[in-house]
Design a protein around this motif. Structure first.
Motif, PDB file in Angstrom:
ATOM      1  N   GLN A 239       0.714  -7.703   4.072  1.00  0.00           N
ATOM      2  CA  GLN A 239      -0.136  -6.539   4.628  1.00  0.00           C
ATOM      3  C   GLN A 239      -1.719  -6.793   4.368  1.00  0.00           C
ATOM      4  O   GLN A 239      -2.538  -6.285   5.248  1.00  0.00           O
ATOM      5  CB  GLN A 239       0.381  -5.299   3.884  1.00  0.00           C
ATOM      6  CG  GLN A 239       1.619  -4.671   4.119  1.00  0.00           C
ATOM      7  CD  GLN A 239       2.020  -3.543   3.443  1.00  0.00           C
ATOM      8  OE1 GLN A 239       1.498  -2.417   3.760  1.00  0.00           O
ATOM      9  NE2 GLN A 239       2.755  -3.334   2.600  1.00  0.00           N
TER      10      GLN A 239
ATOM     11  N   GLN B 260      -2.628  -8.841   7.282  1.00  0.00           N
ATOM     12  CA  GLN B 260      -2.507  -7.892   8.530  1.00  0.00           C
ATOM     13  C   GLN B 260      -3.695  -7.138   8.646  1.00  0.00           C
ATOM     14  O   GLN B 260      -4.406  -7.029   9.736  1.00  0.00           O
ATOM     15  CB  GLN B 260      -1.442  -6.949   8.370  1.00  0.00           C
ATOM     16  CG  GLN B 260       0.103  -7.665   8.941  1.00  0.00           C
ATOM     17  CD  GLN B 260       1.239  -6.567   9.037  1.00  0.00           C
ATOM     18  OE1 GLN B 260       1.333  -5.965   8.027  1.00  0.00           O
ATOM     19  NE2 GLN B 260       1.985  -6.747  10.031  1.00  0.00           N
TER      20      GLN B 260
ATOM     21  N   ASN C  33       0.412 -10.698  12.989  1.00  0.00           N
ATOM     22  CA  ASN C  33       1.885 -11.504  12.996  1.00  0.00           C
ATOM     23  C   ASN C  33       1.291 -12.861  12.569  1.00  0.00           C
ATOM     24  O   ASN C  33       1.541 -13.963  13.088  1.00  0.00           O
ATOM     25  CB  ASN C  33       2.394 -11.533  14.182  1.00  0.00           C
ATOM     26  CG  ASN C  33       2.839 -10.318  14.945  1.00  0.00           C
ATOM     27  OD1 ASN C  33       4.101  -9.917  14.780  1.00  0.00           O
ATOM     28  ND2 ASN C  33       1.965  -9.355  15.630  1.00  0.00           N
TER      29      ASN C  33
ATOM     30  N   ARG D 269       2.135   2.019  10.767  1.00  0.00           N
ATOM     31  CA  ARG D 269       3.010   1.328   9.859  1.00  0.00           C
ATOM     32  C   ARG D 269       2.873  -0.201  10.333  1.00  0.00           C
ATOM     33  O   ARG D 269       2.375  -0.402  11.333  1.00  0.00           O
ATOM     34  CB  ARG D 269       4.411   1.591  10.359  1.00  0.00           C
ATOM     35  CG  ARG D 269       4.957   3.125  10.238  1.00  0.00           C
ATOM     36  CD  ARG D 269       5.370   3.445   8.903  1.00  0.00           C
ATOM     37  NE  ARG D 269       6.066   4.706   8.768  1.00  0.00           N
ATOM     38  CZ  ARG D 269       7.171   4.942   8.404  1.00  0.00           C
ATOM     39  NH1 ARG D 269       7.880   3.980   7.993  1.00  0.00           N
ATOM     40  NH2 ARG D 269       7.876   6.083   8.525  1.00  0.00           N
TER      41      ARG D 269
ATOM     42  N   GLY E  59       4.917  -2.503  10.430  1.00  0.00           N
ATOM     43  CA  GLY E  59       5.717  -2.977  11.260  1.00  0.00           C
ATOM     44  C   GLY E  59       5.897  -2.243  12.538  1.00  0.00           C
ATOM     45  O   GLY E  59       6.912  -2.493  13.359  1.00  0.00           O
TER      46      GLY E  59
ATOM     47  N   VAL F   6       4.830  -7.353  16.218  1.00  0.00           N
ATOM     48  CA  VAL F   6       4.382  -6.084  15.755  1.00  0.00           C
ATOM     49  C   VAL F   6       2.907  -6.023  16.199  1.00  0.00           C
ATOM     50  O   VAL F   6       2.137  -6.881  16.449  1.00  0.00           O
ATOM     51  CB  VAL F   6       4.657  -5.845  14.306  1.00  0.00           C
ATOM     52  CG1 VAL F   6       5.823  -5.877  13.887  1.00  0.00           C
ATOM     53  CG2 VAL F   6       3.447  -6.740  13.600  1.00  0.00           C
TER      54      VAL F   6
END
Length: 555
Positions: free
Chosen positions: A322, A325, A331, A432, A434, A448
Motif C-alpha cells: 500500500q 501504491q 500495480n 480501496r 484493490g 487495479v
C-alpha cells in the motif's frame, strides 16, 4: 467551465485534452523471482528525472528541489529530508490562532486551514507525503471524531501523530493510534466496556476488526510478494469472527485521559487514552492463535495484542504494497513488493517495521527509478486530486498573506477537488487499494486503479474549474492562497519556452510533443508584451498542462 473572451482557443484546447483524462494506469505483475539488486543510479540526473522522483517523494516538485536532487542524488536528498526538523504542528497553529477558545468547542473551525498549510508549504515535503500516505492507510476522518467536542483539535492531533511516526517504526505507530483519543472516537472503542452478564452486551468490535483488516494484516494470507497464499486452489483468510471477538476484549476500559476532569480546553484530545480498570475485560483473550492470560491488566493486554498482530507475516507485504501504491505506482510487480517486504521485515540491522528504511527502499528501487518503467503503459498511478493541487502550489510557492489558509473543505467533486485532507467518507479511505474500474481496459488487464474510485465526469470537470480559478485568482480573490509566478514571467511571451518549463516542473517532461504543439498554438493567439498579458498566458499554460493525461497520470 467558465470561458473568457481573451482565451477561447486555449479553453477549447483544454476541453479536448481533458477528454482523455481517464487514461489507463497500473503496472506489471510478474511472478518471476526478485531480480538482482538494481545497478547504481546514473551519474547525471536530468531535471526531468529529478521532477519524476519528486512526484513520488514529495508534495510537489519545485525548481529548487529539482536542483537539489540533481546536486546530491536521490538517496542523499531522502536522508536530508528525513533529518529535517518538523515545523509548527497543526495543533500548535490552531492554538496560536486562538481556536482553543471555548466558543470553538463544537465546531471544526480551523482544521482545514491547518491541514492545507502543512500540505502546501512545510519544508519537510517527504514527511508530509508519507504522513498523507499513512492517513489513507490507518484512516480516521474528522466527520467521525465524535465525543467531547473539539473536532478540529482531534483531527489535528491525529495528523500530528502520523507525522511524528512517519519515519519511525510501524509497531510504535500501531501502539500510538490504538491509544489515541481520535482513533478511539472514530472506531468507537473509547468507552468500550467488558461483557455485561446482566444485559448480555458484548464489547464493541469495531476497532478489533479494522486494526486487523485495514491497519495490519488484511483479509487474506499473503506471500511476501503480496500474492494470496492458496491451499488446494483456495485463498486463506487471516482471521475469523472468533478472532475479532477475542481481540475486542483487549480494547475495553479505554477512555479520555481527563486530567482534573476538564473539557474546557482541547488538551485531552492530544493525550493518549487512559485505562479504567473496572471496565476492562480481565478474562482470557484468544485471537490469531494466541491467548492473553486472564487477569492481565489493560495496558499490558494492549501491548501483547499488538505484538501478536505485528508478528504476523502479512504485515510486511500488506502495508508495504500500500505504501508503494500511495507513492509510486498502482500495480507494483511481485518482485518489487517482495523487495520492500524484505526491508520491512529486516532493515539490515534486524529491526522490523522501520518506516524510514521502507520508504527509502520504495523510492530507490529500480522499479521506481529506472526511467524505462515510465515508458510502460501499465506502470503508473492516477495522481489523486489533493496531490494535483499541491503540485501546483509547491511549484509556484503558494503563500497565504493573512496566514489564514482559507482553502476550506474541498470534498465537493462538482465544484472543487472531490477530496479533502482527513475527510474520507469511511474507514476504507477515499478509494480501496484493490479498486478496479469496471468495464475498462484496466479491468481487462487484471490491474487495479485505486484513485479511479473517485474519478468520474463530474469530478474531472470540477477539478479543472476549481484549478482555473485557483491558478488565476487564488482562494478569496487577491487576499489568500496565492501563487508567485515571477519566475515564469520572463518565459511567458515565448509559448514554447513557457510550456517546456511547465512540462518539466509539473509533469516531469512527459507531456507529448504533439500536445505541447497544440497548446503552443493556443497560447500564440493570446496577447503578450505586458505583465498583465503575460500572467494570462501563464494561467492558461498551467491549466492546460494540469489537464493533460501525462500530468494526471503519474509514471
Amino acid at each position: 467551465m467558465a470561458r473568457t473572451a481573451s482565451t477561447p482557443r486555449t479553453l477549447t484546447t483544454l476541453a479536448a485534452l481533458s477528454s482523455s483524462v481517464l487514461a489507463a494506469c497500473g503496472g506489471g505483475s510478474s511472478a518471476s523471482p526478485p531480480p538482482p539488486p538494481p545497478p547504481p543510479p546514473p551519474a547525471v540526473i536530468t531535471r526531468a528525472d529529478a521532477s519524476r522522483f519528486l512526484a513520488q517523494a514529495s508534495m510537489g516538485a519545485t525548481a529548487d528541489q529539482i536542483s537539489r536532487v540533481q546536486a546530491v542524488g536521490y538517496a542523499a536528498w531522502i536522508d536530508e529530508q528525513m533529518a529535517m526538523a518538523a515545523d509548527t504542528s497543526r495543533w500548535d497553529w490552531l492554538v496560536a490562532k486562538g481556536y482553543n477558545d471555548i466558543a470553538n468547542k463544537n465546531s471544526e473551525a480551523g482544521f482545514d486551514s491547518c491541514a492545507w498549510r502543512k500540505l502546501l508549504t512545510s519544508p519537510d515535503t517527504l514527511r508530509q507525503r508519507v504522513t498523507f500516505a499513512l492517513s489513507e492507510i490507518v484512516v480516521a476522518a474528522i466527520d467521525g471524531l465524535v465525543g467531547g467536542g473539539w473536532k478540529a483539535f482531534s483531527a489535528a492531533a491525529y495528523l500530528d501523530l502520523l507525522e511524528t511516526h512517519a519515519f519511525g517504526n510501524y509497531r510504535t505507530l500501531l501502539q500510538a493510534i490504538s491509544m489515541s483519543a481520535p482513533m478511539g472516537e472514530y472506531l468507537t472503542f473509547r468507552g468500550n466496556q467488558k461483557y455485561n452478564a446482566t444485559t448480555g452486551a458484548n464489547p464493541d468490535e469495531n476497532y478489533a476488526r479494522e486494526v486487523m483488516q485495514l491497519f495490519s494484516i488484511g483479509l487474506l494470507k499473503l506471500n511476501a510478494d503480496g500474492t494470496p497464499i492458496t491451499v488446494g486452489g483456495k485463498v486463506q483468510e487471516t482471521y475469523t469472527q472468533d478472532d475479532i471477538s477475542g481481540l475486542a476484549r483487549v480494547f475495553t476500559g479505554w477512555n479520555y485521559d481527563l486530567a482534573g476532569g476538564d473539557t474546557s480546553t482541547p488538551d485531552f484530545k492530544k493525550r493518549p487514552m487512559a485505562m479504567t480498570a473496572s471496565k476492562h475485560e480481565l478474562g482470557e483473550k484468544t485471537f490469531l492463535g494466541q491467548t492473553i492470560p486472564a487477569n492481565t491488566d489493560g495496558a499490558t493486554s494492549l501491548t501483547l495484542a499488538l505484538d501478536v498482530i505485528f508478528a504476523n507475516a502479512n504485515v510486511a507485504p500488506f502495508i508495504g504494497k500500500q505504501l508503494i501504491q500511495r507513492l509510486v505506482c498502482s500495480n507494483p510487480s511481485t518482485a518489487y513488493v517482495s523487495r520492500v517486504s524484505a526491508v520491512f521485515n529486516n532493515d539490515g540491522t534486524g529491526v522490523k517495521g522501520n518506516l524510514a528504511a521502507v520508504i527509502k527502499a520504495i523510492l530507490l528501487d529500480d522499479e521506481a527509478r529506472n526511467a524505462d518503467h515510465a515508458g510502460n503503459a501499465n506502470f503508473a498511478k492516477l495522481r489523486e486530486p489533493i496531490l494535483r493541487m499541491t503540485a501546483w502550489a509547491r511549484a509556484f510557492g503558494v503563500n497565504s498573506a493573512s496566514d489564514a489558509w482559507v482553502v476550506g473543505n474541498t470534498t465537493d467533486s462538482s465544484t472543487r477537488l472531490g477530496q479533502s485532507p482527513l475527510r474520507s467518507p469511511s474507514v476504507f479511505n477515499f478509494f480501496r487499494p484493490g479498486y478496479v474500474p469496471p468495464n475498462t481496459s484496466i479491468a481487462s488487464a487484471s490491474l487495479v486503479a485505486p484513485e479511479f474510485q473517485i474519478t468520474n465526469e463530474s469530478s474531472v470537470v470540477g477539478y479543472l474549474n476549481f484549478m482555473q480559478k485557483l491558478i488565476g485568482t487564488g482562494v478569496g480573490g487577491t487576499s489568500d492562497v496565492k501563487a508567485d509566478y515571477s519566475a515564469m514571467l520572463p518565459l511567458a511571451d515565448n509559448g514554447q519556452s513557457l510550456l517546456d518549463e511547465l512540462n518539466v516542473l509539473l509533469a516531469a517532461g512527459r507531456v507529448a510533443d504533439a500536445s505541447i504543439a497544440t497548446m503552443k498554438t493556443a497560447l500564440d493567439t493570446m496577447p503578450s508584451g505586458t505583465d498583465a498579458t503575460r500572467l494570462n498566458r501563464i494561467y492558461a499554460a498551467i491549466l492546460l498542462v494540469m489537464a493533460t493525461p501525462e500530468f494526471i497520470v503519474q509514471k
